[in-house]
Design an enzyme around this catalytic site. Structure first.
Site, short mmCIF file in Angstrom:
data_model
loop_
_atom_site.label_atom_id
_atom_site.label_comp_id
_atom_site.label_asym_id
_atom_site.label_seq_id
_atom_site.Cartn_x
_atom_site.Cartn_y
_atom_site.Cartn_z
N SER A 186 37.64 -5.68 -9.83
CA SER A 186 36.58 -6.04 -10.57
C SER A 186 36.83 -7.01 -11.62
CB SER A 186 35.68 -5.44 -11.13
OG SER A 186 36.16 -5.05 -12.24
N PHE A 214 32.68 -5.42 -8.22
CA PHE A 214 33.96 -4.80 -6.91
C PHE A 214 33.33 -5.26 -5.73
CE2 PHE A 214 34.48 -0.54 -5.45
CZ PHE A 214 36.12 -0.04 -5.96
N GLU A 225 32.99 3.91 -16.57
CA GLU A 225 34.73 4.27 -16.55
C GLU A 225 34.17 2.55 -17.63
OE1 GLU A 225 33.24 4.50 -14.38
OE2 GLU A 225 34.12 6.45 -13.32
N ASP A 228 33.05 21.93 -8.01
CA ASP A 228 33.22 21.10 -8.00
C ASP A 228 34.15 20.67 -8.74
OD1 ASP A 228 33.30 20.19 -4.78
OD2 ASP A 228 31.62 19.67 -5.41
N ASP A 254 30.76 -4.63 -17.07
CA ASP A 254 30.97 -3.48 -15.76
C ASP A 254 29.90 -2.71 -16.07
OD1 ASP A 254 31.79 -1.11 -13.86
OD2 ASP A 254 33.76 -1.48 -14.49
#
Lengths: 553, 276, 704
Positions: free
Chosen positions: C405, C398, C371, C330, C367
């Site tokens: 956001s 968000f 990220e 993955d 946030d």
């Protein structure tokens, strides 16, 4: 030219000739066994046989075909010998004794050609040509068929079938053995070999003595005897006999014939598995063992170790003048490294270490290059075992030519490698443990032990040569040696075909950088090492009490 | 046929295969080979018979012994090698004696005894030497032409191939007195010691003292022929050079220069001598 | 689409130790502790399972009888060392098993004495109390803070923090909640907070802990395919050497009889080679070294996995790991860090980069996603904008609906998010985003990055380029894999463009973009059809079919029960990178077996050179030439060979347990190295070892 240089050129020219034939003959045999077309003659033969030439056989069916054909061959050959006194062209020979007839029948059907009888005083024309020589063809063709079936096991995938035994048998006989044998027979006659169906010839010698010679279709039989790595000569003296092998160059030709098919089959193998390098690797293993063995035997014979050779000054006892020591040693090496067993000099009188090397050659399983077909399948089984140990050492489930070597494959390969040593050693032990068995020795002491060891080694490995002083035309030896020949031939064949069946069923594993490469010198060296070490370990006690005891002084 | 059980069908097919292949390889093949061979090389195919005065006297490929009725060499002829088969083409073969066959069984009472290969070699060497007027001495041979072999015991040594009352070839071995061998006595427990001796030059060639593989070897080495040449020349009142020229004439060199060994065909040479 | 980023994937814990092979120290105390076990294994009913060593045991019994009948110093010395050989072999196995036993004891403690509150119906009020082992599949139990979860199952109601340290050794609690991919709980773990309802998925006595105990103890260890094959080969070799030695006897008797002058010796008399020497020869020749260590190697291989917190459900899977030729990885969490990071601020025309950076930072201050944090940090590093403590700001979180956001501060509204969502927001506010912005977004997407558009009310400021960050060292790792012959395939939900860019950067061989579970399954089938073995990791329920289809399926412990059931290994650390280590362990296991087999067989050469002259040089003095080691006497030679044969087992136990050193490289190089070390070494070492032992032995009385 010095004898040494001549000897080297003799070996070199043989190797060169084999190298020249490698590609064309190997490719030709590939086309023979892979082709789908049947010639008109062959179609006629298949109709006579009542078989469908395009019907593919599973390994069990293939094996039962081999066995049925061989059993009937034994019976036929036995009957022919027992009824010899009723046959035409039998030169007044009597019916052969039952135990000798059984031994001879098994011997020729198994491609051994061990001869407990003396040809010129036992077998007439019909038994020689329509009995023994026929088996020279078909036993060789059977060996090649089995080898080809094993190769198909590697080459094919996800299938049950290995080809058709009858087709492989007929094609091997008609397209490969017959044409080469015919040309070779004429060459031998050109050299002086006899080819006649006449009656006995007699003359008075210069000093008033009388000589009677037994005529024979010697050249035609000599050709296939060597080409098919059979080895059973018309005459007791075999290829030492001037009527079988009259000149130094027919001697060269004879050696060439007995090496050529087995040496070129690896090319056929490479073509069939679609990777010529694999064939080259196999032939490299054969060549390495061959070169080492030939060199050692030459060294032993030319240095003439041992009391009597030292007294003589050269190992000339049992050698023909026209061949000399070197070429005789080459013949002896070639005949024991293949399953031929023809002799142009008498091994019993070889130096202890030289004779020991000949035994060792056979104990290797006759894989360098081995019998027609038998050499290739023996070598491939050794490669399978090597791949297994080597494969583990690179951290993968071992694979050879894209086929996984799992429990079933290893079981069959192990049994294969177990059969012959068990027969050799058990046979030798039984003979050595009984007074009847020991009575066969001509020589005493360690050399006598070597004679018995040689006999059971030769029989179990289907070679047929002997330390010929041994007198084995007795019910005890005819029976035990016959059993060794039969089991030594057919158990391995069944195991090889089972292995082929098991391989053919598998889906191929693609090669990657993690796959053990089986075409590099590294792998070649490893197969050589495994072969030699396995054999040395198994037989060192016996060899120590025979050739080594006699030769290390 | 389809109704038969499969094993039976298989065996019938096998039988047919055997018969068909017998016809092809056992009848057609040898007959065809014989036909062509007889057409092209009839002399060879029939045994390379040599005729003299319209009578067959031998085959150029089969050796003969040139001995008289008593088995003694006929001095006017070149002699062939020793033969384990007595040059009888119906019982070819070799001696098959091994490299350490060094102990004789001495004749004793009804037992005829047996000569070891070593003693055979020594005896032949001595005989050839005497015939050709040279020394027949060899390593490991006594001067009386048997194998020089001792059986060594803690307190003595026995020269086993020299039957009493012969004088042993050495008087003493490592401080032990050497005795001659008494026929019939068992020396098995002694240690076998072949004694090389101090012979350095051997005059009798190897092929003169050894039996060939076939027992029919038609050849002798050039050295053996040259050893015999003076005798034959003398017996036949020929110049040695003439005889040597004949030897050359009947010497086959190595095929292509490297195959085999140079060899002299004895029958052809003797016939050539007779023809002169 | 791009807003996936805001959903934090499982943060994989860093591997706790150096991931290279190593460890596995051998404690001498462990040997002594295992001694009673080793002696217990002398029971023939246990011994016969190891045919090679069983033959040694029979030989030991036989020589003991011979020594009693005809005692001699030499005989008893041989007898003692034959017994030691058997004990050493058993010790190897016992030590290997012992290492697992300690671990099993801890696990057992977790299983003990648990009771369960079993709900009678879905009514949470009614339950009865039963002992944990009585729970059946399908039972529903309720577990509250402070209680031990009574069995394996799925959370069907509630959310709780669970302490799984008993199994994983990781002390930080993990969250388990109903639904989704974090619903599986394991029996024996402890609920720390809240209350959950669990449906039991295990059969009685088949719990994860039960299986773990069985595995680490090696009690019901099944032989793996390669082990079976190797056993067959060893059995065949054993038979060959038995035949070789047994058939030697008539030859020896004959040889003795034709040399009547040679006196009887300890090794050889008129009846042939003496029983004691014959047994010694057999024991020296049959492959005792590998025979003794084979099962220890297998157990230790599993143990090495357990040490790395991986549970293999079968030994077969471990072996298959060595054969893997395709690795499905993955992208997220395995190849790349679990999150994307800001790499560039791209302003639209008329906006400075600094302006954009400030807006972007402002919108991200609250946030807490990786990220978001990376945007703040990047702005600070690149533009010197420090984080500010801001008061009176209204944070706009968000949501899946808005897909953006931001923040409202002093009438200024800043948003960042997926391009489409932000553009719509701008247009709705009456703005007219230029085409320019579209090109920027497409450009970033094309390069494999994720564009986040930053806007103020009615005005687009620019784009943040979020980049997948490939983990350090991955490229080297994949190069290594390639040299080992393993193809790596990256699985990602990204579009092909993005996927290709990351694949190129990471150096994987291939990728599968926009992968659905069906795509994955199809890919595995395709690879397998071509004869390749496939390994993969997975955690979600929708991974289950692919996990089941793959040859080595490693389920994350954090995953669902379905995934754990479908795979044949479970990684307790839930670290997808571990697949690579598992492959290495699998290879190491096979290499260890192959190397020791080679060593064992190569050893025979020297032993022959010791024993054959010892037996027969008296008969044929020439054979003394084989005594290349110049051993002092026949007795000392034979005894030295037997002692070496026993000691080499002990000496190799640490190697068997640790596994031979494995460096990823091509098959050819590996083979060369192992051939030199274990093949050539196997020939040379015993010559030295036997000679040294002989030097010591000749000092003893009765040895010359």
């Amino acid at each position: 030219m010095s004898p040494t240089l001549a000897g080297i050129l003799f070996i070199g020219s043989l190797l060169l000739a084999l190298a020249v034939c490698f590609k064309p003959l190997g490719d030709y045999m590939y086309r023979v066994y892979s082709g789908t077309r049947h010639s008109a003659v062959e179609r006629g033969i298949y109709r006579l046989l009542g078989v469908d030439p395009d019907g593919e056989q599973r390994w069990g069916v293939y094996a039962r075909g081999v066995l049925a054909f061989s059993v009937l061959s034994v019976l036929f050959l036995y009957a022919l010998q027992r009824l010899q006194d009723h046959l035409v062209l039998s030169l007044g020979m009597k019916a052969v004794e039952p135990s000798s007839a059984w031994n001879t029948a098994v011997s020729f059907v198994t491609n051994t050609n061990w001869q407990s009888y003396s040809g010129e005083s036992t077998m007439g024309h019909v038994v020689q040509t329509a009995g023994l020589a026929v088996q020279n063809f078909v036993s060789a063709a059977t060996g090649m068929a089995v080898a080809v079936a094993l190769v198909r096991g590697f080459a094919r995938s996800k299938t049950d079938t290995l080809g058709n035994f009858w087709v492989d048998l007929v094609r091997g006989t008609i397209r490969i053995l017959l044409p080469i044998a015919f040309v070779a027979a004429l060459a031998l006659v050109a050299g002086g070999a006899i080819q006649t169906f006449a009656g006995h010839g007699t003359w008075t010698t210069l000093t008033g003595g009388e000589q009677t010679f037994t005529p024979a279709a010697a050249a035609s039989q000599e050709a296939i005897k060597n080409l098919g790595t059979n080895g059973g000569g018309i005459f007791n003296a075999n290829s030492a006999h001037p009527f079988e092998n009259p000149t130094a160059w027919t001697n060269w030709l004879t050696i060439f014939l007995l090496l050529v098919i087995a040496s070129c089959l690896p090319r056929t193998f490479g073509r069939m598995v679609g990777d010529n390098r694999q064939g080259h690797a196999v032939v490299a293993v054969m060549a390495t063992i061959f070169a080492a063995s030939v060199a050692l035997t030459h060294w032993a014979e030319r240095s003439a170790g041992g009391t009597v050779p030292q007294a003589i000054g050269a190992a000339m006892e049992g050698r023909e003048t026209r061949f000399g020591v070197s070429d005789s040693a080459m013949f002896a090496s070639a005949t024991t490294l293949t399953s031929t067993g023809a002799v142009d000099s008498f091994h019993d009188s070889y130096t202890a270490l030289g004779g020991g090397m000949l035994i060792f050659n056979m104990l290797l399983g006759e894989v360098a290059p081995g019998g027609t077909g038998a050499g290739l399948y023996g070598m491939l089984v050794l490669a399978v075992v090597t791949v297994f140990v080597a494969g583990l050492m690179v951290g993968r489930t071992p694979e050879y030519l894209g086929k996984k070597i799992g429990a079933r494959e290893i079981k069959l390969a192990s049994l294969y490698l177990l059969v012959t040593p068990a027969l050799v050693l058990a046979g030798t032990a039984v003979a050595m443990a009984t007074a009847t068995g020991r009575a066969a020795m001509l020589n005493g002491g360690a050399h006598g032990l070597s004679e018995i060891l040689y006999a059971y080694t030769s029989a179990s490995n289907n070679n047929g040569s002997a330390f010929a002083g041994v007198s084995v035309n007795t019910p005890f030896h005819n029976t035990t040696l016959g059993l060794c020949m039969a089991f030594g031939r057919f158990l391995p064949i069944v195991l090889v075909l089972a292995l082929a069946g098991s391989l053919a069923r598998q889906a191929p594993v693609p090669a990657s950088a993690g796959t053990l490469p089986t075409h590099r010198p590294q792998f070649v060296g490893m197969v050589v090492g495994v072969t030699i070490i396995l054999v040395a370990l198994t037989f060192l006690p016996a060899l120590a009490l025979g050739p080594l005891a006699e030769g290390l002084l | 046929m389809d109704r038969l059980p499969s094993w039976l069908r298989r065996h019938i097919a096998a039988l047919r295969a055997l018969l068909v292949l017998t016809v092809v390889t056992g009848i057609i093949y040898p007959l065809a080979a014989t036909g062509v061979a007889q057409a092209l090389f009839d002399d060879h195919a029939n045994g390379s018979i040599i005729e003299q005065d319209g009578k067959a006297v031998g085959s150029s490929l089969v050796g003969q012994s040139f001995t008289d009725a008593d088995g003694d060499p006929v001095r006017t002829y070149f002699q062939s090698r020793p033969s384990a088969a007595g040059y009888d083409p119906t019982s070819t073969g070799a001696s098959n004696l091994g490299p350490e066959d060094v102990i004789d069984t001495l004749p004793h009472g009804s037992d005829e005894g047996r000569q070891s290969l070593l003693t055979q070699v020594c005896a032949r060497s001595k005989a050839v030497g005497e015939l050709e007027g040279v020394s027949g001495a060899r390593p490991y041979c006594t001067s009386d032409g048997v194998g020089a072999v001792l059986k060594v015991f803690p307190d003595r040594a026995v020269s086993v191939n020299q039957a009493c009352p012969a004088t042993p070839f050495v008087a003493e071995y490592q401080g032990r007195r050497v005795e001659c061998a008494r026929p019939g006595e068992d020396y098995a427990t002694g240690r076998t010691v072949p004694v090389r001796g101090d012979v350095t030059t051997v005059r009798v060639p190897a092929d003169a003292v050894t039996a060939s593989g076939s027992g029919l070897d038609p050849h002798i080495s050039v050295a053996y022929a040259e050893l015999q040449a003076p005798r034959v020349a003398k017996e036949r009142d020929l110049a040695l050079d003439q005889v040597k020229a004949l030897i050359d004439e009947h010497t086959t060199g190595r095929a292509l220069g490297f195959m085999g060994e140079p060899a002299v065909n004895v029958l052809e040479l003797n016939l050539a001598l007779d023809r002169r | 689409m791009a807003t996936h980023v805001l959903e934090s994937p499982n943060q994989a814990p860093a591997p706790k130790k150096d991931s290279r092979m190593g460890g596995g120290l051998l404690d001498p105390k462990q040997m002594i502790r295992s001694l009673p076990d080793a002696l217990r294994k002398l029971d023939p009913r246990i011994m016969w399972r190891n045919p090679v060593m069983f033959i040694v045991e029979i030989g030991a019994v036989f020589t003991t009888a011979l020594a009693i009948l005809d005692p001699s110093w030499f005989a008893w010395a041989i007898v003692a060392w034959l017994w030691l050989t058997v004990v050493f072999a058993n010790l190897a196995e016992a030590v290997a098993e012992g290492r697992g036993k300690a671990q099993a004891a801890t696990l057992r403690a977790a299983r003990r004495d648990t009771t369960a509150r079993r709900l009678k119906a879905r009514d949470p009020g009614q339950w009865d109390v039963v002992a944990a082992p009585e729970l059946k599949q399908g039972d529903v139990v309720v577990v509250e803070a402070g209680e031990i979860i009574p069995g394996d199952g799925d959370v069907i109601e509630g959310i709780a923090s669970v302490d799984e340290s008993a199994i994983t050794g990781e002390s930080a609690p993990v969250i388990r909640e109903s639904g989704g991919d974090r619903s599986a709980v394991t029996g024996g773990t402890k609920v720390l907070s809240d209350r959950i309802v669990v449906r039991i998925t295990q059969q009685p006595g088949q719990s994860f802990v039960d299986r773990m105990i069985a595995l680490v103890e090696g009690s019901n260890r099944q032989k793996t395919p390669n082990e079976i094959a190797l056993n067959i080969l060893l059995a065949a070799l054993t038979v060959v050497f038995l035949v070789a030695t047994a058939t030697m006897q008539p030859l020896a008797i004959y040889s003795k009889s034709v040399n009547p002058g040679v006196p009887d010796s300890l090794a050889l008399n008129a009846d042939g080679v003496t029983g004691i020497v014959l047994v010694s020869l057999i024991v020296c020749l049959i492959p005792t070294t590998i025979g003794a260590l084979l099962s220890a190697i297998g157990i230790a291989g599993m143990d090495r996995l357990v040490q790395r917190n991986v549970l293999a459900m079968s030994g077969r899977a471990v072996e298959a790991a060595g054969d893997v030729s395709t690795l499905l990885l993955d992208k997220t969490g395995t190849i790349t860090l679990g999150n994307r990071q800001a790499a560039e601020f791209v302003p639209v025309a008329g906006v400075t980069e600094r302006e954009l950076a400030e807006a972007a930072q402002l919108s991200s201050l609250a946030d807490e996603t990786p990220e978001g944090r990376s945007i703040v940090v990047f702005a600070k590093e690149r533009h010197g904008l420090r984080e500010r403590e801001i008061h009176g700001a209204a944070w706009v979180p968000f949501t899946a609906r808005t897909r953006m956001s931001g923040v409202n501060l002093d009438g200024r509204e800043v948003r960042k998010g997926a391009a489409t969502a932000v553009m719509k927001w701008v247009r709705d506010a009456g703005g007219h985003p230029t085409d320019d912005i579209g090109h920027l977004v497409d450009g970033i997407s094309a390069s494999g990055g994720t564009p986040l558009v930053v806007a103020e009310k009615g005005r687009v400021l620019g784009v943040i380029h979020l980049k997948d960050v490939v983990k350090e060292g991955m490229r080297e790792r994949f190069d290594e894999m390639r040299r080992m012959g393993i193809r790596t395939v990256m699985i990602t939900g990204d579009n092909p463009l993005t996927a290709r860019a990351i694949a190129d950067e990471a150096g994987v061989d291939d990728f599968l973009a926009e992968a659905t579970p069906e795509d994955k399954l199809a890919l595995i089938r395709k690879e397998q059809e071509g004869g390749r073995l496939v390994a993969m990791t997975g955690d979600g329920t929708n991974d289950a079919p692919a996990l089941a289809q793959s040859d080595v399926g490693v389920a994350m412990n954090t995953g669902t029960s379905a995934a754990k059931e479908a795979g044949n290994m479970v990684d307790l650390d839930s670290n997808p990178t571990k697949l690579i280590e598992i492959v290495e362990i699998g290879k190491q296991l096979l290499i260890t077996r192959g190397a020791l087999t080679t060593f064992s067989i190569a050893n025979d050469v020297a032993k022959y050179f010791a024993i054959i002259p010892a037996m027969f040089a008296a008969l044929y003095p020439g054979l003394d030439a084989l005594n290349v080691m110049r051993l002092a006497s026949p007795q000392s030679a034979i005894l030295a060979a037997v002692i070496f044969n026993a000691l080499v087992i002990i000496a190799l136990i640490p190697l068997a347990l640790r596994g031979v050193r494995y460096r990823p490289s091509s098959a050819s190089k590996l083979l060369s190295r192992n051939l030199y070390v274990y093949g050539l070494g196997g020939i040379v070492v015993p010559f030295i070892g036997i000679k040294l032992i002989d030097l010591l032995l000749q000092l003893l009385p009765g040895m010359s």
